[in-house]
Scaffold this motif. Structure first.
Motif, PDB file in Angstrom:
ATOM      1  N   MET A   1      62.063  -7.926   6.177  1.00 54.05           N
ATOM      2  CA  MET A   1      63.030  -8.967   5.908  1.00 54.05           C
ATOM      3  C   MET A   1      62.362 -10.320   6.144  1.00 54.05           C
ATOM      4  SD  MET A   1      66.908  -9.599   7.302  1.00 54.05           S
ATOM      5  CE  MET A   1      66.617  -9.473   9.014  1.00 54.05           C
ATOM      6  N   ARG A   2      62.641 -11.258   5.257  1.00 48.79           N
ATOM      7  CA  ARG A   2      62.156 -12.610   5.415  1.00 48.79           C
ATOM      8  C   ARG A   2      62.990 -13.337   6.456  1.00 48.79           C
ATOM      9  NH1 ARG A   2      62.316 -14.944  -0.489  1.00 48.79           N
ATOM     10  NH2 ARG A   2      61.849 -16.779   0.714  1.00 48.79           N
ATOM     11  N   ARG A   3      62.570 -14.510   6.871  1.00 51.54           N
ATOM     12  CA  ARG A   3      63.316 -15.301   7.850  1.00 51.54           C
ATOM     13  C   ARG A   3      64.423 -16.120   7.189  1.00 51.54           C
ATOM     14  NH1 ARG A   3      62.826 -14.637  12.841  1.00 51.54           N
ATOM     15  NH2 ARG A   3      62.918 -16.806  13.400  1.00 51.54           N
ATOM     16  N   LEU A  59      66.814 -13.083   1.135  1.00 54.27           N
ATOM     17  CA  LEU A  59      66.426 -12.917   2.537  1.00 54.27           C
ATOM     18  C   LEU A  59      66.026 -11.466   2.813  1.00 54.27           C
ATOM     19  CD1 LEU A  59      66.503 -13.855   5.626  1.00 54.27           C
ATOM     20  CD2 LEU A  59      68.841 -13.006   5.579  1.00 54.27           C
ATOM     21  N   LEU A  60      66.765 -10.533   2.248  1.00 50.20           N
ATOM     22  CA  LEU A  60      66.506  -9.113   2.461  1.00 50.20           C
ATOM     23  C   LEU A  60      65.347  -8.595   1.610  1.00 50.20           C
ATOM     24  CD1 LEU A  60      70.207  -7.863   2.593  1.00 50.20           C
ATOM     25  CD2 LEU A  60      68.670  -8.363   4.517  1.00 50.20           C
ATOM     26  N   TRP A 107      69.100  -3.461   9.694  1.00 50.99           N
ATOM     27  CA  TRP A 107      68.612  -4.837   9.681  1.00 50.99           C
ATOM     28  C   TRP A 107      68.535  -5.296  11.134  1.00 50.99           C
ATOM     29  CZ3 TRP A 107      66.792  -5.315   5.108  1.00 50.99           C
ATOM     30  CH2 TRP A 107      67.453  -4.794   4.013  1.00 50.99           C
ATOM     31  N   PRO A 108      67.412  -5.850  11.567  1.00 49.45           N
ATOM     32  CA  PRO A 108      67.225  -6.155  12.987  1.00 49.45           C
ATOM     33  C   PRO A 108      67.966  -7.386  13.490  1.00 49.45           C
ATOM     34  CG  PRO A 108      65.293  -6.819  11.744  1.00 49.45           C
ATOM     35  CD  PRO A 108      66.217  -6.114  10.779  1.00 49.45           C
ATOM     36  N   HIS A 109      68.493  -8.239  12.617  1.00 54.35           N
ATOM     37  CA  HIS A 109      69.103  -9.491  13.059  1.00 54.35           C
ATOM     38  C   HIS A 109      70.431  -9.737  12.355  1.00 54.35           C
ATOM     39  CE1 HIS A 109      65.356 -10.556  15.001  1.00 54.35           C
ATOM     40  NE2 HIS A 109      64.722 -10.298  13.879  1.00 54.35           N
ATOM     41  N   SER A 128      68.027 -15.338   9.088  1.00 59.24           N
ATOM     42  CA  SER A 128      68.163 -14.224  10.029  1.00 59.24           C
ATOM     43  C   SER A 128      68.031 -14.800  11.428  1.00 59.24           C
ATOM     44  CB  SER A 128      67.100 -13.154   9.777  1.00 59.24           C
ATOM     45  OG  SER A 128      65.811 -13.662  10.024  1.00 59.24           O
ATOM     46  N   SER A 129      68.853 -14.307  12.354  1.00 60.71           N
ATOM     47  CA  SER A 129      68.811 -14.806  13.730  1.00 60.71           C
ATOM     48  C   SER A 129      69.274 -13.721  14.685  1.00 60.71           C
ATOM     49  CB  SER A 129      69.693 -16.048  13.883  1.00 60.71           C
ATOM     50  OG  SER A 129      71.055 -15.699  13.908  1.00 60.71           O
TER      51      SER A 129
END
Length: 148
Positions: A1-3, A59-60, A107-109, A128-129
């Motif tokens: 995943m991008r930031r 983003l994904l 998804w980690p965030h 992502s946060s």
């Protein structure tokens, strides 16, 4: 995943939401809740929601096809003290909910989105946060037991 992921959707010269979709079906791109929430709203509103969906998909790291766009739901997240709840038409920050295949991925965030408009374009940025305090407040009304 991008930031982060961003998207711009032009709506100048269009008169119906379906014209924003480049041949995709409205029912495939917008969730039932989004269609109900957007009914009777301006084309600018529909374009903003589409820009938010496209920003999240970017983003994904996925292509912006109907299958992916339709699994990203962008709806307002009313503040805990808003008496109108989900029916409120005041400006609340948009919330992102992934459905279908996207919801089953790990998804980690958290995904956050910001949407803005001009007379002819809608712009969105998705980030992502890590979870924030307001995530807990929005989920449990401030009791401190929300999702992380």
């Amino acid at each position: 995943m991008r930031r982060w992921g961003g998207a711009v959707v032009g709506h100048g010269g269009f008169s119906r939401p379906g014209e924003l979709l480049g041949g995709m079906r409205l029912e495939d791109v917008y969730t039932p809740a989004e269609r109900v929430r957007s009914a009777g709203r301006t084309l600018e509103h529909w374009a903003g929601r589409l820009a938010g969906k496209r920003a999240v998909v970017r983003l994904l790291g996925l292509p912006p096809v109907a299958h992916h766009l339709g699994q990203v739901e962008i709806l307002p997240l009313p503040a805990p003290d808003c008496r109108a709840g989900a029916a409120c038409l005041d400006g609340h920050p948009p919330a992102v909910r992934l459905t279908g295949d996207l919801a089953r991925r790990a998804w980690p965030h958290r995904i956050r989105v910001s949407i803005s408009h001009t007379a002819t374009h809608a712009l969105a940025v998705a980030l992502s946060s890590d979870p924030l305090l307001e995530d807990t407040l929005a989920v449990d009304g401030g009791r401190g037991a929300g999702r992380g």
